[in-house]
Motif scaffolding. Sequence first.
Motif, PDB file in Angstrom:
ATOM      1  N   GLU A 181       0.907  -1.276   0.080  1.00 20.55           N
ATOM      2  CA  GLU A 181       0.009  -0.039  -0.065  1.00 20.55           C
ATOM      3  C   GLU A 181       0.851   1.471  -0.135  1.00 20.55           C
ATOM      4  O   GLU A 181       2.145   1.207   0.381  1.00 20.55           O
ATOM      5  CB  GLU A 181      -0.726   0.149   1.154  1.00 20.55           C
ATOM      6  N   ARG A 182       0.221   2.386  -0.342  1.00 24.62           N
ATOM      7  CA  ARG A 182       1.048   3.594  -0.447  1.00 24.62           C
ATOM      8  C   ARG A 182       1.644   4.195   1.110  1.00 24.62           C
ATOM      9  O   ARG A 182       0.727   3.699   1.944  1.00 24.62           O
ATOM     10  CB  ARG A 182      -0.100   4.703  -0.816  1.00 24.62           C
ATOM     11  N   LYS A 183       2.574   4.932   1.100  1.00 22.39           N
ATOM     12  CA  LYS A 183       3.019   5.141   2.264  1.00 22.39           C
ATOM     13  C   LYS A 183       2.663   6.853   2.460  1.00 22.39           C
ATOM     14  O   LYS A 183       2.550   7.474   1.401  1.00 22.39           O
ATOM     15  CB  LYS A 183       4.396   5.084   2.514  1.00 22.39           C
ATOM     16  N   ALA A 184       2.370   7.214   3.531  1.00 23.41           N
ATOM     17  CA  ALA A 184       1.907   8.516   3.846  1.00 23.41           C
ATOM     18  C   ALA A 184       3.123   9.633   3.251  1.00 23.41           C
ATOM     19  O   ALA A 184       4.235   9.232   3.418  1.00 23.41           O
ATOM     20  CB  ALA A 184       1.388   8.981   5.078  1.00 23.41           C
ATOM     21  N   PRO A 185       2.686  10.712   2.512  1.00 25.78           N
ATOM     22  CA  PRO A 185       3.689  11.732   2.048  1.00 25.78           C
ATOM     23  C   PRO A 185       4.661  12.102   3.370  1.00 25.78           C
ATOM     24  O   PRO A 185       5.904  12.321   2.832  1.00 25.78           O
ATOM     25  CB  PRO A 185       2.809  12.891   1.642  1.00 25.78           C
ATOM     26  N   GLU A 186       4.180  12.260   4.609  1.00 29.11           N
ATOM     27  CA  GLU A 186       5.165  12.825   5.492  1.00 29.11           C
ATOM     28  C   GLU A 186       6.099  11.783   5.745  1.00 29.11           C
ATOM     29  O   GLU A 186       7.166  12.060   6.126  1.00 29.11           O
ATOM     30  CB  GLU A 186       4.239  13.432   6.788  1.00 29.11           C
ATOM     31  N   ILE A 187       5.848  10.483   5.749  1.00 31.12           N
ATOM     32  CA  ILE A 187       6.746   9.303   5.887  1.00 31.12           C
ATOM     33  C   ILE A 187       7.765   9.521   4.800  1.00 31.12           C
ATOM     34  O   ILE A 187       8.960   9.457   5.126  1.00 31.12           O
ATOM     35  CB  ILE A 187       6.030   7.932   5.965  1.00 31.12           C
ATOM     36  N   ASN A 188       7.220   9.695   3.563  1.00 31.30           N
ATOM     37  CA  ASN A 188       8.419   9.622   2.480  1.00 31.30           C
ATOM     38  C   ASN A 188       9.299  10.975   2.614  1.00 31.30           C
ATOM     39  O   ASN A 188      10.470  10.580   2.503  1.00 31.30           O
ATOM     40  CB  ASN A 188       7.473   9.835   1.168  1.00 31.30           C
ATOM     41  N   ARG A 189       8.738  11.880   2.751  1.00 29.70           N
ATOM     42  CA  ARG A 189       9.686  13.178   3.272  1.00 29.70           C
ATOM     43  C   ARG A 189      10.400  12.898   4.442  1.00 29.70           C
ATOM     44  O   ARG A 189      11.464  13.545   4.273  1.00 29.70           O
ATOM     45  CB  ARG A 189       8.709  14.266   3.150  1.00 29.70           C
ATOM     46  N   GLY A 190       9.828  12.166   5.267  1.00 27.64           N
ATOM     47  CA  GLY A 190      10.959  12.095   6.307  1.00 27.64           C
ATOM     48  C   GLY A 190      12.169  11.343   6.099  1.00 27.64           C
ATOM     49  O   GLY A 190      13.364  11.507   6.522  1.00 27.64           O
TER      50      GLY A 190
END
Length: 305
Positions: free
Chosen positions: A38-47
């Motif tokens: 499943e997709r990971k949340a954008p804030e996780i990706n930026r982190g």
Amino acid sequence: DEAVRGTCEDASVCKRFAVSVGYWKDPYIQYFVRQAKERKAPEINRGYYARVHGVSYLIQAFLKKTECNCQIVNLGAGMDTLFWRLKDENLLPRKYFEVDFPMIVARKIHNIKSKPPLSKPIMESHSGDSLLIDSHSLDSSRYSLVGADLRFSSDLEEKLKKHNLDTHLPTLLVAECVLVYMTPQQSANLLKWAASTFPVAMFINYEQVNMTDRFGQIMIENLQRRQCNLAGVEVCRSLDSQKERLLLNGWETAHAIDMMEVYSFLPQADVKRIEGLEFLDEKELFEQLMQHYCICWASKDSSNL
């Protein structure tokens, strides 16, 4: 230990997802970890973007300062791909060591043996006799993978020396979300061992910080629900407690900044690019998350690098 080993899988899957969306390039991670369901949340990706770039920035600074005449010891390396990426950039140190639980190392060795894009760079950088490889360790002239428990530094040292660790070379030790899973006494022992073993060394630690507030408590509870205990969380009270630990255990200088600050230091053109990849609804959540992780680095420098 089982739950701690599980965090290796989580981190790798998150990195692979962020790479697939275009946050940074890593052609090797696909050989170690499956694509996220499943997709990971954008804030996780930026982190993760900030984590990878922040740590890389310090590593590259060390490599340039020593002109690669150094060694890197990646503690709790998991499925990290840095060795392969440094080789592509012509930035390999004299020797690159990775250490993790024997079980994780066995899995990584299996991946390396069965996937030519991983094994070929090791062979290309290897000189001398045949490679030494068994189920829990791999040793070539430039890359070593060692199964050891970081809570026992005498065992760790013995295994690293068997793989030609050179204590006289400038040494960079990297630990990302590793120390927090040990008791404060165990991580202190590891830091003390590192500071007393290498005359010229740098230690990079990425982990949680500001964990005494409500947001920190929720993070702890979420992990506990997955049977994952942050045994060393009391050292993650503040940036000061993080620095203090390094200074108390034999390091001469120590710095610590939270990930929001790291994010503001990253090349702004690239930050603009990644911010255009996905819409971030929860700016505030992202900032809170970033204020609860930090990068700390310490040094010991007898030859004034």
